[in-house]
Design an enzyme around this catalytic site. Structure first.
Site, PDB file in Angstrom:
ATOM      1  N   HIS A   1     -10.576  -9.879   5.813  1.00 28.19           N
ATOM      2  CA  HIS A   1     -11.271 -10.645   6.865  1.00 28.19           C
ATOM      3  C   HIS A   1     -10.450 -11.906   7.171  1.00 28.19           C
ATOM      4  O   HIS A   1      -9.625 -11.901   8.076  1.00 28.19           O
ATOM      5  CB  HIS A   1     -12.683 -10.958   6.373  1.00 28.19           C
TER       6      HIS A   1
ATOM      7  N   HIS B   1      -6.900  -4.005  15.602  1.00 30.40           N
ATOM      8  CA  HIS B   1      -8.234  -4.607  15.549  1.00 30.40           C
ATOM      9  C   HIS B   1      -9.285  -3.527  15.700  1.00 30.40           C
ATOM     10  O   HIS B   1      -9.075  -2.569  16.450  1.00 30.40           O
ATOM     11  CB  HIS B   1      -8.410  -5.674  16.650  1.00 30.40           C
TER      12      HIS B   1
ATOM     13  N   ASP C   1      -4.458 -13.262  14.113  1.00 28.60           N
ATOM     14  CA  ASP C   1      -3.754 -13.728  12.916  1.00 28.60           C
ATOM     15  C   ASP C   1      -2.242 -13.734  13.051  1.00 28.60           C
ATOM     16  O   ASP C   1      -1.565 -14.314  12.213  1.00 28.60           O
ATOM     17  CB  ASP C   1      -4.147 -12.868  11.708  1.00 28.60           C
TER      18      ASP C   1
HETATM   19  N1  ACO Z   1      -0.081  -1.820  10.780  1.00 33.06           N
HETATM   20  C1  ACO Z   1       0.260  -0.518  10.761  1.00 33.06           C
HETATM   21  N2  ACO Z   1      -0.578   0.468  11.128  1.00 33.06           N
HETATM   22  C2  ACO Z   1      -1.810   0.114  11.521  1.00 33.06           C
HETATM   23  C3  ACO Z   1      -2.219  -1.226  11.581  1.00 33.06           C
HETATM   24  C4  ACO Z   1      -1.309  -2.204  11.185  1.00 33.06           C
HETATM   25  N3  ACO Z   1      -1.634  -3.493  11.214  1.00 33.06           N
HETATM   26  N4  ACO Z   1      -3.496  -1.274  12.021  1.00 33.06           N
HETATM   27  C5  ACO Z   1      -3.877  -0.013  12.251  1.00 33.06           C
HETATM   28  N5  ACO Z   1      -2.842   0.831  11.950  1.00 33.06           N
HETATM   29  C6  ACO Z   1      -2.845   2.267  12.077  1.00 33.06           C
HETATM   30  C7  ACO Z   1      -3.504   2.904  10.877  1.00 33.06           C
HETATM   31  O1  ACO Z   1      -2.599   3.173   9.843  1.00 33.06           O
HETATM   32  C8  ACO Z   1      -4.041   4.174  11.508  1.00 33.06           C
HETATM   33  O2  ACO Z   1      -2.971   5.070  11.690  1.00 33.06           O
HETATM   34  P1  ACO Z   1      -3.156   6.660  11.408  1.00 33.06           P
HETATM   35  O3  ACO Z   1      -4.203   7.093  12.393  1.00 33.06           O
HETATM   36  O4  ACO Z   1      -1.804   7.213  11.640  1.00 33.06           O
HETATM   37  O5  ACO Z   1      -3.605   6.738   9.987  1.00 33.06           O
HETATM   38  C9  ACO Z   1      -4.481   3.716  12.899  1.00 33.06           C
HETATM   39  O6  ACO Z   1      -3.652   2.610  13.188  1.00 33.06           O
HETATM   40  C10 ACO Z   1      -5.944   3.308  12.957  1.00 33.06           C
HETATM   41  O7  ACO Z   1      -6.226   2.411  11.882  1.00 33.06           O
HETATM   42  P2  ACO Z   1      -7.700   2.034  11.382  1.00 33.06           P
HETATM   43  O8  ACO Z   1      -7.613   1.383  10.042  1.00 33.06           O
HETATM   44  O9  ACO Z   1      -8.604   3.216  11.502  1.00 33.06           O
HETATM   45  O10 ACO Z   1      -8.110   0.997  12.463  1.00 33.06           O
HETATM   46  P3  ACO Z   1      -9.253  -0.075  12.320  1.00 33.06           P
HETATM   47  O11 ACO Z   1      -9.648  -0.358  13.695  1.00 33.06           O
HETATM   48  O12 ACO Z   1     -10.316   0.324  11.379  1.00 33.06           O
HETATM   49  O13 ACO Z   1      -8.475  -1.296  11.630  1.00 33.06           O
HETATM   50  C11 ACO Z   1      -7.753  -3.458  11.062  1.00 33.06           C
HETATM   51  C12 ACO Z   1      -8.557  -2.609  12.047  1.00 33.06           C
HETATM   52  C13 ACO Z   1      -8.412  -3.420   9.669  1.00 33.06           C
HETATM   53  C14 ACO Z   1      -7.738  -4.896  11.571  1.00 33.06           C
HETATM   54  C15 ACO Z   1      -6.311  -2.911  10.980  1.00 33.06           C
HETATM   55  O14 ACO Z   1      -5.725  -2.887  12.245  1.00 33.06           O
HETATM   56  C16 ACO Z   1      -5.464  -3.701   9.986  1.00 33.06           C
HETATM   57  O15 ACO Z   1      -5.480  -3.420   8.774  1.00 33.06           O
HETATM   58  N6  ACO Z   1      -4.667  -4.699  10.479  1.00 33.06           N
HETATM   59  C17 ACO Z   1      -3.871  -5.534   9.621  1.00 33.06           C
HETATM   60  C18 ACO Z   1      -4.725  -6.638   8.996  1.00 33.06           C
HETATM   61  C19 ACO Z   1      -5.049  -7.735   9.988  1.00 33.06           C
HETATM   62  O16 ACO Z   1      -4.208  -8.162  10.777  1.00 33.06           O
HETATM   63  N7  ACO Z   1      -6.316  -8.228   9.918  1.00 33.06           N
HETATM   64  C20 ACO Z   1      -6.794  -9.293  10.791  1.00 33.06           C
HETATM   65  C21 ACO Z   1      -7.796  -8.755  11.770  1.00 33.06           C
HETATM   66  S1  ACO Z   1      -8.393 -10.031  12.838  1.00 33.06           S
HETATM   67  C22 ACO Z   1      -9.480 -10.923  11.875  1.00 33.06           C
HETATM   68  O17 ACO Z   1     -10.124 -10.448  10.968  1.00 33.06           O
HETATM   69  C23 ACO Z   1      -9.619 -12.383  12.110  1.00 33.06           C
END
Ligand code: ACO
Length: 377
Positions: free
Chosen positions: A223, A262, A313
């Site tokens: 988060h 996101h 972020d």
């Molecule tokens: N880097 C690489 N691949 C990613 C990323 C990332 N940052 N985010 C999503 N993906 C990929 C996943 O691996 C997945 O690929 P696949 O289908 O080949 O397995 C696909 O995109 C979908 O990912 P999910 O996890 O299902 O997407 P979700 O919407 O649930 O995730 C999240 C959102 C948790 C923010 C994710 O994008 C992530 O982990 N990002 C990095 C952490 C981050 O920056 N967090 C800050 C968020 S903003 C906040 O909280 C203030």
């Protein structure tokens, strides 16, 4: 096995849990709205204090109302002396989010009037928003050997936060950059920490308990905290010519690149668009565009390779780092802004209270025989 009455939505994904008029996220168009106002307008023209007023009262303040709020917030910065002593007794090695959570909880002991649930909690909302920078400053100054904190009532919320943490008043540009960062982090609908605050409030517990829950929830790296990891990535990359190689290697190992993707936004997070520009402006003013140039390169590679867009972020850590804010204070700075949103949601919860109590699908056994303790193996 017991049949559940409904299917399971893991992580409550796509579940609409309540009605709220505070914040709207349009994930398809990349828009963020507070009480009807587009975040881009607020970032361009308002201040954090004005946005806090908007979130608490549901409308933008008049000049007199804003002046009144600013005066009140400045007066509410003072820590109870006993709490300042308690913070001084906490280990200098403690995680600042643990310090913040404990201090918010303890603050309630000194302010029983303010902790009563109900509309009167607006006083508690203002107190918590005013005092969070003082808690952080009290802790960080002692662990870093800086002079003791004095509250400087003439400073804006953003300028006071810089002063509390760094023992110096910010430049006009720095104060403006942090003010914008506080505005765009102030609320984000039912994110995990706000939901935690509303769950606590929905039991008719008090505002300080709700914010204590929220601080503990924001602490988790899924988060708050991704911006800290973005800065670690930049250190690992070192120079823009290495960005391609480092990012591609991480993606090949199926590692996530922090600051991208996101759950709600399917296009660029509008907060990232705003902070990208501020990262450049602060970098130019400091004569240090290294972070900005690295981040642009990382963006290019991640978008080309994975089609992912930056989130809030990606650029926030670069702005804070350029100002000299230590990495472990990034999530506490987030809390110092989001507290306005948490408290607005808690006030809304009290107005339209319904105990938040979902159900679980039971997947364990039933009707097991009770074996006396002496016969168990
Ligand atoms: N880097 C690489 N691949 C990613 C990323 C990332 N940052 N985010 C999503 N993906 C990929 C996943 O691996 C997945 O690929 P696949 O289908 O080949 O397995 C696909 O995109 C979908 O990912 P999910 O996890 O299902 O997407 P979700 O919407 O649930 O995730 C999240 C959102 C948790 C923010 C994710 O994008 C992530 O982990 N990002 C990095 C952490 C981050 O920056 N967090 C800050 C968020 S903003 C906040 O909280 C203030």
């Amino acid at each position: 096995m017991v049949d559940p009455p409904v299917g399971v939505q893991r992580g409550l994904e796509d579940v609409i849990a309540l009605e709220s008029r505070i914040c709207f996220i349009d994930g398809k168009q990349g828009r963020l709205i507070y009480e009807g106002h587009d975040i881009r307008d607020l970032a361009k023209s308002s201040t954090f204090e004005e946005v806090a007023y908007l979130l608490w009262y549901g409308r933008l303040p008049t000049t007199a109302q804003l002046a009144g709020l600013k005066e009140r917030l400045a007066l509410l910065r003072e820590l109870p002396p006993a709490l300042a002593t308690r913070i001084d007794s906490m280990p200098a090695t403690a995680n600042p989010m643990d310090v913040l959570r404990t201090a918010v909880s303890e603050l309630a002991l000194f302010e029983p009037e303010e902790t009563r649930p109900g509309p009167s909690s607006i006083g508690g909302a203002q107190r918590l928003t005013a005092v969070l920078p003082s808690i952080l400053g009290q802790f960080h100054r002692r662990r870093s050997g800086m002079p003791r904190l004095v509250t400087r009532p003439h400073l804006s919320a953003a300028a006071y936060l810089v002063y509390a943490l760094l023992d110096r008043e910010p430049t006009e540009l720095e104060a403006h950059a942090l003010d914008v960062a506080l505005i765009i982090h102030a609320d984000h609908e039912l994110n995990a920490s706000t939901f935690a605050a509303r769950v606590t409030a929905s039991t008719l517990s008090d505002l300080y308990s709700a914010v204590t829950s929220a601080v503990g929830t924001l602490k988790g790296p899924l988060h708050g905290g991704a911006n800290e990891r973005v800065m670690e990535l930049l250190e690992e990359i070192g120079t823009p010519d290495r960005a391609e190689e480092v990012v591609k290697a991480k993606l090949a190992r199926h590692e996530r690149i922090m600051g991208f993707g996101h759950r709600v936004y399917k296009v660029e997070d509008p907060r990232a668009t705003i902070l990208r520009e501020w990262s450049r402006r602060v970098g130019e003013a400091k004569g240090n565009l290294r972070y900005y140039e690295l981040l642009r390169k990382v963006e290019e590679v991640v978008h080309r390779e994975k089609g992912l867009y930056p989130n809030v972020d990606l650029y926030s850590g670069s702005v804070y780092s350029l100002m000299g804010i230590p990495h472990d204070l990034f999530t506490p700075v987030f809390a110092a802004s989001r507290v306005a949103g948490w408290t607005a949601h808690v006030l809304e919860e009290y107005q339209d209270l319904r105990l938040i109590r979902p159900m679980a699908k039971y997947v364990g056994p039933i009707d097991l025989p009770y074996v006396p303790i002496g016969e168990r193996r």
